[in-house]
Enzyme design. Sequence first.
Site, PDB file in Angstrom:
ATOM      1  N   CYS A 197       0.824  -1.210   0.000  1.00 22.05           N
ATOM      2  CA  CYS A 197       0.000   0.000   0.000  1.00 22.05           C
ATOM      3  C   CYS A 197       0.860   1.263   0.000  1.00 22.05           C
ATOM      4  CB  CYS A 197      -0.959   0.002   1.190  1.00 22.05           C
ATOM      5  SG  CYS A 197      -0.148  -0.133   2.800  1.00 22.05           S
ATOM      6  N   HIS A 204      -1.663   1.414   7.482  1.00 22.10           N
ATOM      7  CA  HIS A 204      -2.128   1.283   6.102  1.00 22.10           C
ATOM      8  C   HIS A 204      -2.053   2.644   5.426  1.00 22.10           C
ATOM      9  CE1 HIS A 204      -4.253  -0.338   2.695  1.00 22.10           C
ATOM     10  NE2 HIS A 204      -5.210   0.563   2.804  1.00 22.10           N
TER      11      HIS A 204
END
Length: 781
Positions: free
Chosen positions: A460, A729
């Site tokens: 990510c 994230h």
Amino acid sequence: MKVKALSVQECTWMSEECHPVDKLHRDTNKEGLCLPNIFKSKKVKPLSRSHSGPTYRFYYTARELLLELLDRGTVQELVRRAAGVKAGANRPLHSQSREQCTELSEEEYAEVLTWFSIVLQSGLSVGDDHSLASELSLKLDGWQGVLKRNSFQNNLLSLSRLEDGEKLEALTAFCGLLSRRYQALYTPGQNLVVKKYQLSYQQGTCPLHAALLCDVGSGFICNMYLYCPEQLQKQSRKPVIEQVVERLLRPFCNHRRLVQMDSSAWMSGRVTDIFSGFGININFVPKGQRPITDPTSPQSTPVIAHERKQACKDSLSQLVAHLQGWTGPALLPPSDLKGSVTDVFLPGFWVMLHTICINTFVLHTLQSQDSGKRVTLKDFTRTLASQMSAESSVTVPVLPQLNSSSQQEERLTNLSKQRVNTVGCGQAKENERRRCSSAVRLQLWNTPGVCGLDNFGNSCYLNAVLQCLCSTVPLVEHLLNQDTRKELARSKCRMAEVFVRLLEQMWLGRSTRCAPVETRSVLCSILPQFNNYSQQDAQELLLFLLNALHDNLKKVVKRQMRQLKKDQSRICANAAGDSTIVSHLFEGQLSYTTLCTHCSHQANSTQTFTVLSLALPSDVIKCSIQDCLSLFFEQTILSGGEKMLCSVCGLRRETAVLTCLDKAPEILMLHLKRFGFKGKNHVKLRTNVVFSMKLDVNQFLSSSAQTTSCSSYRLYAVVNHAGHLNMGHYTALSHNTLTRTWHCFDDSSVREVQDSYVQSPNAYLLFYSRKPFKHPKIFGL
């Protein structure tokens, strides 16, 4: 085996589930009682090929939809475990049972479906249906001989003889397979609800509890967890509720979802604190209150027409009625009825089969909602059960991947049309499927520059950075220029070439998503520190990636200079040498003025920068981006071990240092230093840095730069980081020049957002442009 009516009733969280365990009692001889974390992060292999677009699955009957959930592979896992028990193993290890059990044959799988259809013919009833028990007995008395000879029923009886911890382990593994299938079929919206249920059959109760994570709008069960509170208290000191909710929400972290829970789970706000760092907001409501479907709406809304309000209420209540509880059939061993042994495997297994039927009902209802037909859950499951043991020629509309948080859902639903199935029309079916699939792909042709990127193992951080660079229009224009691409090929600029191919997919491709596998592979070959599946720092990657592109593009410049070596004037003109589009756009210059506090000697120096790393003000909860810039450019005094050598005094003296922005870059990239130290601990700083769409840096410019440089910038991209230091994230937000709207990129998931959504306390990298981006000049756009 005897049939009973199993009731799944909503209940509140018990007080003992909401408190930490005082002392952990762990039996070292029974480590099997500890349930494995089925959502534990694992290293993921890179994709072998990129996807051309989103995968849509088409179903022609509700039977085929159910079989997608309860497929042969899912049933095989249970059969393998049962084989280990029959072989006399104390504990059916997965590897052992795999060796002892062959692949499930067509006949065996057909026997499973027949067993399933026989028992579920009475259907599922919403609420506590006491009449179901007598109905079940009458219907199944004549089938007992068939059920006793059924091999799958014998496998289930074998599993019910396991120890309680092993039963829960088998249920957890089976539940994990189902949850992954749920996630492949349905992407929930932003509003979820956690429900807890107690299992009971007639006068008896079951020690097994069920916790479900459901979509508020549709009632779709996104995830489930079956547990015994006593077992969880043995394996961890965490409160039971924390362990349960963490298992339910782990696949949905960092998606800014609102999760509603019963107020009995309040725990003095601890649950909210635990999950706030995971991008999840917990909202507590009293038991029995109707879930809030739109939390942004005001509490008091204007009164609407009675007919419309009643119709919406009836439609919603019909679809989500099972959230309050339901009653369905279950086969239980005779020992249960005598009260000598309380089994948890078979009741848990039946709850999972019930959820399969419920989710099939929800998806089927969603796909046919425009037809005006309404069918109850009980009638639907009865009809479905009657079709399980035989092929059905009844056709229903195709079912694309439903996404309740996307505006594309309505378009995709409208593409689904009723089709007539006749004998010998197999080719017509295939042609119709291709036409519909083509129509879906046409509707999903993405906006240039708006393309999701697949995550292939904690990537990510890479995806977020690539999205921001993809939104940097001047860079994209230059790299996608036909002449530039030819020069890159001639100069063998590997990194730049694969990056250009990725930009071409994102700007000129027809897919709504792609996989940057080639880009990552080349990047890792050049930069080995990123050649793993660990989470990395997005700012560090950004610097290395820009440096790699700059080095590649310098080869082009040098090659062009060699070609022009006969023209000396042209050589002089290019002697500025190593300038590339990267340095032209991203490089700025800082000037440092040092003053010796002893003799007042002053010296000047400069330094080139690409990213400004800004420290956050200490001991504050909220500040502005201007505060961070002021802290960076404020005058500092170097003393102690930091004293500088004065060329006049010949000694190290206290020195005052003043930093100014001597040359403002075209693209100003600001890095908020969120990872630092608090005392001796390395932590993430959660200071909410407020930034605006426009930024003026005039007060930080040197006197010479104030007359030559434009000091006004406009925000066009943001990288966010949610979570903690060791588990987080990355997502990206960027402004699209063509649509003049902002989009949120969460790996392959893309959605349009309002300007107000851009401001976030999770901001980590900010991208500002000095000149507003115009319509990109790209060949083929």
